[in-house]
Motif scaffolding. Structure first.
Motif, short mmCIF file in Angstrom:
data_model
loop_
_atom_site.label_atom_id
_atom_site.label_comp_id
_atom_site.label_asym_id
_atom_site.label_seq_id
_atom_site.Cartn_x
_atom_site.Cartn_y
_atom_site.Cartn_z
N ALA A 129 15.19 -6.33 3.32
CA ALA A 129 14.21 -5.67 4.46
C ALA A 129 13.15 -5.45 4.25
O ALA A 129 12.49 -6.23 3.15
N ALA A 130 12.32 -5.60 5.84
CA ALA A 130 10.31 -5.53 5.44
C ALA A 130 10.29 -4.75 6.32
O ALA A 130 10.41 -4.04 7.32
N THR A 131 9.26 -3.88 5.65
CA THR A 131 8.45 -3.27 6.38
C THR A 131 6.95 -3.90 6.81
O THR A 131 6.11 -3.98 6.03
N VAL A 132 6.74 -3.75 7.42
CA VAL A 132 6.00 -4.69 8.43
C VAL A 132 4.48 -3.48 9.01
O VAL A 132 4.81 -2.91 10.48
N GLU A 133 3.02 -4.07 8.71
CA GLU A 133 2.29 -2.69 9.35
C GLU A 133 1.32 -4.11 9.68
O GLU A 133 0.50 -4.94 9.51
N TRP A 134 0.98 -4.00 11.41
CA TRP A 134 -0.33 -4.85 11.49
C TRP A 134 -1.04 -4.02 12.91
O TRP A 134 -0.51 -2.55 13.11
N LEU A 135 -2.35 -4.49 12.85
CA LEU A 135 -3.21 -4.39 14.00
C LEU A 135 -3.41 -5.21 15.12
O LEU A 135 -3.05 -6.24 14.64
N GLU A 136 -2.89 -4.09 16.32
CA GLU A 136 -2.87 -5.26 17.83
C GLU A 136 -4.34 -4.69 18.55
O GLU A 136 -4.27 -4.36 18.95
N CYS A 137 -4.36 -6.26 18.85
CA CYS A 137 -5.70 -5.91 19.72
C CYS A 137 -6.30 -6.57 20.67
O CYS A 137 -6.08 -7.79 21.12
N LYS A 138 -6.78 -5.96 21.83
CA LYS A 138 -7.15 -6.43 22.84
C LYS A 138 -8.35 -6.15 23.42
O LYS A 138 -9.02 -6.42 22.66
N ASP A 139 -8.22 -5.22 24.07
CA ASP A 139 -10.03 -4.27 24.25
C ASP A 139 -10.41 -3.06 23.39
O ASP A 139 -11.60 -2.96 23.25
N GLY A 140 -9.14 -2.59 23.23
CA GLY A 140 -9.07 -1.56 22.02
C GLY A 140 -7.73 -2.31 20.88
O GLY A 140 -7.04 -3.34 21.46
N CYS A 141 -7.82 -1.11 20.25
CA CYS A 141 -6.30 -2.16 18.87
C CYS A 141 -6.05 -0.65 18.61
O CYS A 141 -5.86 0.86 19.04
N VAL B 202 -17.63 -2.91 18.13
CA VAL B 202 -18.02 -1.57 18.95
C VAL B 202 -18.05 -2.81 20.51
O VAL B 202 -17.92 -4.05 20.56
N LYS B 203 -17.49 -1.63 20.87
CA LYS B 203 -16.93 -2.68 22.02
C LYS B 203 -17.77 -2.13 23.54
O LYS B 203 -18.70 -1.69 24.27
#
Lengths: 285, 207
Positions: A129-141, B202-203
């Motif tokens: 088992a794995a708990t995965v944390e990530w930050l996904e970003c495009k214009d915002g995150c 910063v945007k």
């Protein structure tokens, strides 16, 4: 009447599509996959967290660059099992002229080695088992988290590769930085930054294209500054600007050098691990 | 003798070019922080130079950024603001999100946020063309700057040592801004002057 039936069917399809889209609003799909179909007692094997990102979205490398966060994996393994560190494929650089990030788009496999104990007895399947944390970003995150589980049977026989994964793991390994090479690499420090001198082994005539250095952590080089590469008689020189957030000048440079031509000749592996001392000579400006 | 003169000239040229390089760059620790003038949420102008003789904190802000939310939803940022503005520190929030970009705050929205979040700041400044953000090389939200009473930059970088979006990380975090302010208020020099900032980019709008 027939038209009404058709309309109902259409509406049904439409609402089904909408509801399936709203099941998860994450722009990254996370899955835990294994290179092998079974576990053999005492024999280490490889698994990967596969992150599949929507177009335009990205996740981050171990050093995220100017913004973002590295992906984290917390393992919950059966007793006696051990896990290694994430093997990070070389990253890509993206962003604007003054803020850059290091990471991945489309898809990335984060490989990790799992070592089962010798004492393991073939009985019930084991749960990884794995708990995965990530930050996904495009214009915002958006920060995301997923709990992933993988079940594998235990067999005394040598593990069989999972044919669906062989190519994916192979391609990912090709993107892992080479840990050694015959290149001679040295770093000179100055007030404004670092000068890397890259000398190829004799016989390797290949010219490197698009050389980039990715530092293992922040506060060493200016991530957004242009890295100026020059061809010399004996090899290449890469100029790196010092980070404005360096309290003390770095005494070692650790990170990954990437070149689109490859470090072992044309079309070979593109990434090379670097861990070298910085030599300060006050004659160098 | 002649050679010495040539050498001296060369050295001078080098120092001049490197000085110019630094000038074109982001603010430098130990040097005067560049002056700026921005409008606050009520349309009042604030110039950094007007706050000479005060300690000044600059906080880059985007309400949609998960790193910023962490420090506001936990009340961590407001507590710091309150603690230090009560000690006569000038705390300026700067919003450089361009129109149409994440976290863009109109004057109305800025005033709402001050109330909603119970911010205890000297002023909420609007930098929608990103001029001041670029002048300071502000990369992330939150990106923090501390300026001493003589107008010299004494700290820039992260708010604390835990780059994350998790509120639970705040408790064990070492707050670099607090550290710098405490040291300078005690008449000491700042021990940690620069750290890699963390957060959302910063945007900025197009230049």
């Amino acid at each position: 009447m027939r038209n009404l039936g058709l309309l109902t069917a259409l509406l049904f399809v439409l609402s089904a599509t909408l509801s399936s889209a709203s099941v998860s609003d994450s722009h990254t799909n996370a899955k835990l996959v294994s290179e092998v179909r079974s576990v053999q007692p005492g024999k280490p094997f490889w698994v990967a967290v596969r992150l599949t990102m929507d177009a335009g979205w990205h996740t981050y490398w171990r050093n995220p660059g100017d913004s973002g966060l590295p992906t984290k994996i917390k393992w919950t393994l059966p007793e006696g099992f051990e896990n290694g560190e994430i093997q990070w494929p070389y990253p890509h650089k993206f962003g604007s002229s003054n803020i850059v990030s290091f990471g991945y788009k489309d898809e990335v496999f984060l490989l990790t080695e799992i070592s089962p104990p010798k004492s393991l007895v073939p009985a019930a399947p084991v749960k990884i088992a794995a708990t995965v944390e990530w930050l996904e970003c495009k214009d915002g995150c958006v920060p995301r988290q997923a709990d992933l589980i993988l079940e594998l049977p235990v067999k005394n026989a040598a593990p069989e590769p999972d044919s669906r994964r062989v190519k994916q793991f192979e391609e990912t390994r090709w993107k892992l930085p080479l840990t050694s090479s015959s290149w001679q690499i040295s770093a000179a420090g100055s007030k404004s930054g670092f000068i890397l001198q890259l000398t190829p082994p004799p016989g390797l005539g290949s010219e490197l294209a698009k050389i980039l250095f990715f530092p293992e952590k922040g506060g060493i080089i200016d991530h957004a500054a242009e890295q100026e590469a020059t061809k010399t008689e004996t090899g290449h020189i890469l100029k790196l600007k010092k980070s404005p957030y360096t309290p003390e000048p770095a005494t070692r440079l650790r990170g990954v050098l990437v070149s689109s031509t490859g470090w072992r000749g044309l079309n070979s592996e593109r990434a090379l691990q670097v861990d070298i001392p910085v030599i300060y000579d006050f004659q160098v400006n | 003798m002649k050679w010495n003169f040539v050498l001296l000239l060369l050295v001078l040229c080098f120092s001049l070019t490197s000085a110019l390089n630094v000038q074109a760059d982001e603010p430098v620790i130990g040097k005067p922080a560049p002056d700026f003038t921005l409008m606050d949420a009520d349309g009042i102008e604030h110039s950094l130079s007007a706050y000479k003789d005060s300690l000044v904190v600059l906080e880059w802000f985007n309400p949609g950024c998960p790193f910023v939310k962490k420090h506001y939803n936990s009340n961590n940022m407001q507590k710091l603001q309150k603690h230090y503005t009560e000690k006569a520190v000038v705390w300026l929030i700067i919003n450089s999100s361009a129109e149409g970009k994440q976290g863009h705050c109109t004057p109305g929205r800025a005033n709402e946020l001050i109330k909603e979040k119970d911010m205890a700041v000297t002023a909420f400044l609007l930098d929608h063309d990103g001029k001041v953000g670029r002048l300071y090389g502000a990369k992330t939200t939150p990106h923090m700057f501390v300026i001493d009473k003589s107008g010299v930059l004494i700290y820039h970088g992260a708010l604390d040592d835990k780059p994350s979006t998790k509120i639970t990380d705040i408790e064990d975090a070492e707050n670099y801004v607090q550290l710098a302010l405490e040291e300078v208020m005690a008449g000491q020099s700042v021990s940690l002057k620069a750290t890699q900032p963390y957060g959302c980019s910063v945007k900025y709008g197009a230049k």
